[in-house]
Design a protein around this motif. Structure first.
Motif, PDB file in Angstrom:
ATOM      1  N   ARG A 138       0.831  -1.215   0.000  1.00  6.78           N
ATOM      2  CA  ARG A 138       0.000   0.000   0.000  1.00  6.78           C
ATOM      3  C   ARG A 138       0.864   1.263   0.000  1.00  6.78           C
ATOM      4  N   MET A 139       1.925   1.269   0.803  1.00  6.07           N
ATOM      5  CA  MET A 139       2.803   2.437   0.827  1.00  6.07           C
ATOM      6  C   MET A 139       3.478   2.618  -0.525  1.00  6.07           C
ATOM      7  N   THR A 151       1.532   6.622  -6.807  1.00 12.46           N
ATOM      8  CA  THR A 151       0.413   7.513  -7.142  1.00 12.46           C
ATOM      9  C   THR A 151       0.812   8.966  -6.968  1.00 12.46           C
ATOM     10  N   GLY A 152       1.518   9.247  -5.867  1.00 11.23           N
ATOM     11  CA  GLY A 152       1.958  10.637  -5.647  1.00 11.23           C
ATOM     12  C   GLY A 152       2.918  11.105  -6.705  1.00 11.23           C
ATOM     13  N   GLU A 153       3.805  10.231  -7.170  1.00 11.89           N
ATOM     14  CA  GLU A 153       4.733  10.625  -8.222  1.00 11.89           C
ATOM     15  C   GLU A 153       4.007  10.877  -9.541  1.00 11.89           C
ATOM     16  N   VAL A 154       2.969  10.067  -9.830  1.00  8.13           N
ATOM     17  CA  VAL A 154       2.199  10.280 -11.063  1.00  8.13           C
ATOM     18  C   VAL A 154       1.463  11.612 -11.006  1.00  8.13           C
ATOM     19  N   ALA A 202       1.144  22.762  -4.807  1.00  7.77           N
ATOM     20  CA  ALA A 202       0.674  21.400  -4.530  1.00  7.77           C
ATOM     21  C   ALA A 202       1.728  20.369  -4.906  1.00  7.77           C
ATOM     22  N   ARG A 203       2.498  20.674  -5.982  1.00 12.28           N
ATOM     23  CA  ARG A 203       3.540  19.732  -6.380  1.00 12.28           C
ATOM     24  C   ARG A 203       4.627  19.610  -5.306  1.00 12.28           C
ATOM     25  N   ILE A 224       5.347  14.718   0.632  1.00 10.54           N
ATOM     26  CA  ILE A 224       4.596  13.526   1.064  1.00 10.54           C
ATOM     27  C   ILE A 224       5.251  12.258   0.538  1.00 10.54           C
ATOM     28  N   CYS A 225       5.717  12.293  -0.711  1.00 13.57           N
ATOM     29  CA  CYS A 225       6.379  11.107  -1.271  1.00 13.57           C
ATOM     30  C   CYS A 225       7.683  10.792  -0.540  1.00 13.57           C
ATOM     31  N   ASP A 226       8.420  11.847  -0.171  1.00 11.71           N
ATOM     32  CA  ASP A 226       9.652  11.611   0.582  1.00 11.71           C
ATOM     33  C   ASP A 226       9.368  10.968   1.936  1.00 11.71           C
ATOM     34  N   GLU A 227       8.312  11.473   2.600  1.00 11.87           N
ATOM     35  CA  GLU A 227       7.945  10.871   3.883  1.00 11.87           C
ATOM     36  C   GLU A 227       7.503   9.422   3.695  1.00 11.87           C
TER      37      GLU A 227
END
Length: 499
Positions: free
Chosen positions: A281-282, A288-291, A302-303, A309-312
């Motif tokens: 899931r992670m 999904t966040g990268e897309v 927002a980017r 968020i992706c780094d976290e």
């Protein structure tokens, strides 16, 4: 030469002449020559009609046997008697014989045997006589013709009294099928009494014994402490307790092995579930966040938030991977631990421009490393590397993993600016956590540092847990529950060797 002179000359020229003369005179008087034991020195003395013969026969009984005499027969005689509790025996003498053979017993113990009814057999029982109940037993065997048993026991006490046991009708006849009859203190009523077959001196037996055979004096049986009943019972109880303890420990060991197997299986299941569920899931969340991040403009606010968020999420995935490595029971070796730590240090120090030098002793890698050891030691090493990157300004870090006897030793050393140990401020670093983790494992943490000379941190952990480990854990929990205003740093004398 006179007749007396001739006789003296013949006596000196023939040394055996006196002996021949004595034997001739004895045969002429028709008196049997025998030997007995006198009361003074215990030496053999001729019996015949002497006073010694009369004293011997005074306490002898009659010839006794079963009511019916057979040609080949075994007769078992039994007799019990009491000695007063306050009595002291100064002399006890037993005379016995049987036609044809006998074996005599006292309190179940064999005293001796005889096979010559023409003589008497003498036993000195003084050392065996004590206060209480005693049992005399005689097993007599008749081969043919007449049969009988003759016995006399005289016990002299210190007070001048004497006790005499004679062969008479008071004796009981034990059947051949009786077991343990020689030591029985009470005779069953079914045992018949003995029958007097002839008085002493009547035919077909002698009036005077041919000889008295002095038998060796029976000695008391020494009972050593390991032969006593209390010792044997105690020994059996101790052996029983030892056997029960062994079975108990074996059961406990089997139970612990079963628990360990179940725990390993549960650890593997948890690791698999975390990897398949939470990890996937992670990963999907990061992808999904990268897309979405790629569809937004480069200057979009927002980017930037999505990138954070992706780094976290990637950090969470790294933590999950670390937890899975610790949970995996197949990684419970120092080989896997060393591989993981080296890989982690290289990835962590590389972006910071710090060169890492690894020194791993091959003999160390064969030892086992359980989950608490690997987890606590990994956390301590991560804290050390983090402090090195943040505060030391070092360009090189040496990581040494070795073994000293039964202890695992991990050393992290850098060439940074170092620090003064006296300037450590409570609550501003993770030194207290590192020391606490080592104490929970039964080990210690040593820090050596000087300004401008780098820092050296050594973790020493026993590979075999000491018994005090559980107490160390309890004490660690108590310290963790201490008030917040107390210093989290360990005392210098407890876990740190400050130089």
């Amino acid at each position: 030469m006179t007749l007396k002179g001739k006789f003296n000359l013949w006596r000196w020229q023939n040394p055996v002449a006196p002996v021949i003369l004595i034997l001739t005179m004895a045969l002429a008087a028709n008196a049997p020559v025998a030997f007995g034991t006198d009361s003074a020195g215990g030496k053999d003395a001729p019996l015949g009609h002497s006073a010694a013969s009369s004293n011997i026969l005074e306490f002898m009984g009659s010839w006794i046997w079963e009511a019916k005499t057979l040609g080949v027969q075994v007769c078992q005689f039994w007799r019990a008697f009491e000695l007063p509790a306050t009595s002291q025996v100064i002399n006890a003498r037993l005379l016995v014989t049987a036609d044809n053979e006998f074996t005599v017993f006292l309190d179940g113990r064999e005293l001796g045997r005889g096979a010559e009814w023409r003589g008497l057999f003498s036993y000195n029982l003084t050392l065996l006589m004590s206060a209480g109940r005693h049992v005399l037993a005689v097993k007599a065997i008749n081969s043919s013709s007449s049969a009988g048993m003759l016995l006399g026991l005289r016990i002299e006490l210190a007070d001048g009294q004497s006790i005499e046991i004679k062969s008479d009708p008071s004796w009981r006849i034990a059947p051949e099928t009786a077991k343990g009859w020689k030591g029985m203190t009470r005779a069953p009523d079914t045992w018949p009494t003995a029958t007097v077959v002839a008085a002493l001196g009547n035919l077909p037996w002698w009036t005077q014994p041919m000889q008295v055979n002095v038998m060796p004096t029976p000695q008391p049986i020494k009972v050593f402490f390991w032969q006593t009943a209390w010792f044997q019972v105690t020994f059996l109880l101790v052996c029983g307790l030892i056997v029960l303890s062994i079975f108990f420990l074996a059961a406990q060991l089997a139970l612990h092995q079963k628990e360990h197997w179940l725990l390993q299986r549960e650890r593997a299941r948890i690791a698999m579930d975390v990897h398949d569920d939470l990890g996937s899931r992670m990963t999907h969340l990061v992808l999904t966040g990268e897309v979405v991040q790629g569809d937004l403009p480069a200057d979009s606010k927002a980017r930037a938030q999505l990138e954070q968020i992706c780094d976290e999420a990637r950090g969470v995935l790294s933590s999950i991977d670390e937890i899975l490595w610790a949970l995996n029971p197949r990684r419970d070796t120092l080989q896997d631990f060393a591989d993981y730590v080296c890989d982690y240090a290289q990835k962590f120090l590389g972006p910071a421009g710090v060169e890492c030098v690894f020194e791993v002793v091959p003999e160390t890698l064969d030892a086992a490393a359980d989950l608490p050891l690997r987890r606590s030691l990994l956390m301590a090493i991560k804290e050390t590397l983090n402090n090195t990157v943040k505060y030391s300004g070092a360009t090189e870090v040496r990581l040494h993993i070795g073994r000293q006897r039964h202890n695992l030793v991990v050393v992290v050393e850098d060439n940074g600016r170092g620090f003064d140990l006296a300037s450590i401020q409570p609550g501003r670093n993770g030194l207290g956590n590192m020391s606490r983790r080592m104490r929970e494992l039964g080990g210690n943490c040593r820090i050596a540092s000087q300004s401008g000379k780098g820092c050296r941190i050594e973790f020493c952990i026993p590979l075999r847990r000491p018994r005090q480990l559980s107490w160390a854990r309890i004490r660690g929990r108590q310290r963790r529950a201490a008030p917040a205003n107390e210093s989290p740093n360990p005392q210098v004398g407890e876990t740190l060797n400050l130089k």
